[in-house]
Design an enzyme around this catalytic site. Structure first.
Site, PDB file in Angstrom:
ATOM      1  N   PRO A  86       9.094  -4.655  -0.271  1.00 36.38           N
ATOM      2  CA  PRO A  86      10.243  -4.309   0.563  1.00 36.38           C
ATOM      3  C   PRO A  86       9.889  -4.304   2.050  1.00 36.38           C
ATOM      4  CG  PRO A  86      10.140  -2.842  -1.332  1.00 36.38           C
ATOM      5  CD  PRO A  86       8.890  -3.679  -1.359  1.00 36.38           C
ATOM      6  N   VAL A  87      10.838  -4.757   2.878  1.00 38.60           N
ATOM      7  CA  VAL A  87      10.627  -4.884   4.323  1.00 38.60           C
ATOM      8  C   VAL A  87      10.921  -3.538   5.002  1.00 38.60           C
ATOM      9  CG1 VAL A  87      11.410  -6.105   6.400  1.00 38.60           C
ATOM     10  CG2 VAL A  87      11.289  -7.317   4.202  1.00 38.60           C
ATOM     11  N   ASP A 119      -2.994  -0.683   9.339  1.00 38.56           N
ATOM     12  CA  ASP A 119      -3.326  -0.781   7.919  1.00 38.56           C
ATOM     13  C   ASP A 119      -3.554  -2.209   7.418  1.00 38.56           C
ATOM     14  OD1 ASP A 119      -0.334   1.105   7.453  1.00 38.56           O
ATOM     15  OD2 ASP A 119      -0.469  -1.016   7.926  1.00 38.56           O
ATOM     16  N   LYS A 159       0.847  -1.206   0.000  1.00 39.55           N
ATOM     17  CA  LYS A 159       0.000   0.000   0.000  1.00 39.55           C
ATOM     18  C   LYS A 159       0.875   1.245   0.000  1.00 39.55           C
ATOM     19  CE  LYS A 159       0.803   1.746   4.196  1.00 39.55           C
ATOM     20  NZ  LYS A 159       1.446   2.999   4.447  1.00 39.55           N
TER      21      LYS A 159
END
Ligand code: C5P
Length: 306
Positions: free
Chosen positions: A102-103, A144, A14
């Site tokens: 991606p972390v 989220d 997101k």
């Protein structure tokens, strides 16, 4: 080793097209007025019945999968346990995550994994949890996570967990400029409290809704904003260079993704996005992706559907 192929659910990254942040609440969270969009970077979560809870990670190139915690505090495991508890079940699952998000990037990768796990186990165990209950479980796991279930383009209020779809006629193209060093979300909110602050509850600007409904990139570019921009730059001044690169490459707009450190460039179309991505690559950025939006929320890919 079981031959059970399991059941796979895909969930998207997101971004926040608008992130308005109000003064910190007594519970430590901040009231948000945000517009989320799901974009085409994905984690795929495969679940299979097991005697005990476990999680494993396989990461796409450029994704730091080794930074994801694998113990009981992993958010996917917490999601699975919360669903089992909600139904009074003494069951466990092996959760295998293929990471394309991606972390610690401000792209809600962990939230995507939690949402995907909720949906996957709901299907695997044939629980048919009503959607509002799944959204409530999701909201308890993280601000989220509900949006990761919903996908598309949506407004977010409360601490971000109260989501509503938003009319969006655009086919937007984003260049996602990742960073090898992750950024802690609480640290950025602390910097907001210390340096930026605000006395007012935020409101989503009408111009953003109008730009989305019209599907016009130049209007969208003019209405993107993120209240965490200044605090993130205070914690990570090096990001200023990435924004400057995005502007010099000719992006319609540059935007911090969530609490960062990922930087987003809005492109005119897919061709423009590929040109921008190549330009950022030639300026030394090694983690650059092109992603369309909006895309779907968590959805099943494999296994018996029905
Ligand atoms: O809800 P989530 O677990 O994703 O939040 C992570 C952290 O981000 C919180 O512990 C809090 O420090 C910060 N946060 C906040 N206000 C929000 C959402 C998150 O302060 N609305």
């Amino acid at each position: 080793m079981s031959a059970d192929p399991g059941l796979t659910v895909r969930a998207a990254a997101k971004i926040n097209l608008y992130l308005g942040v109000g003064p910190v609440r007594p519970d430590g969270f901040h009231p948000l007025a945000t517009v989320y969009q799901a974009i085409g970077l994905y984690d795929d979560v495969t679940v299979a019945d097991a005697d005990r809870w476990s999680v494993s990670i396989e990461a796409a190139p450029g994704i730091a999968g080794d930074q994801v915690p694998l113990g009981a505090d992993n958010i996917a495991v917490r999601a699975g346990r919360s669903l089992a508890a909600r139904h009074g079940l003494d069951r466990a699952a092996a959760i295998a995550i293929h990471k394309g998000i991606p972390v610690a990037g401000g792209l809600a990768g962990g939230s995507a994994d939690a949402a995907a796990t909720l949906l996957a186990l709901d299907r695997l165990w044939e629980l048919d949890t009503p959607e509002d209950e799944l959204l409530a479980l999701a909201g308890d796991l993280g601000s989220d996570v509900p949006f990761a279930l919903l996908g598309g383009t949506a407004s977010g209020h409360g601490r971000g967990e109260l989501v509503e779809p938003v009319a969006d006629r655009g086919s937007w193209w984003w260049v996602v400029v990742g960073n090898e060093t992750g950024l802690s979300t609480p640290a950025v909110y602390r910097a907001f409290d210390e340096h930026t602050g605000t006395a007012h509850d935020p409101v989503i600007p009408a111009a953003l809704f109008a730009a989305l409904a019209a599907g016009e990139a130049d209007r969208l570019a003019a209405s993107l904003a993120n209240d965490l921009h200044e605090p993130a730059l205070a914690v990570r001044p090096d990001l200023g260079r990435t924004f400057a690169h995005g502007r010099s490459a000719g992006a319609l707009a540059t935007l911090l993704s969530g609490s960062g450190p990922t930087v987003l460039l809005l492109a005119r179309d897919a061709t423009h996005a590929r040109l921008l991505a190549a330009e950022l690559g030639s300026l030394g950025h090694e983690r650059v992706w092109v992603a369309p939006g909006p895309v779907a929320g968590a959805h099943q890919l494999t296994g018996l559907i029905g």
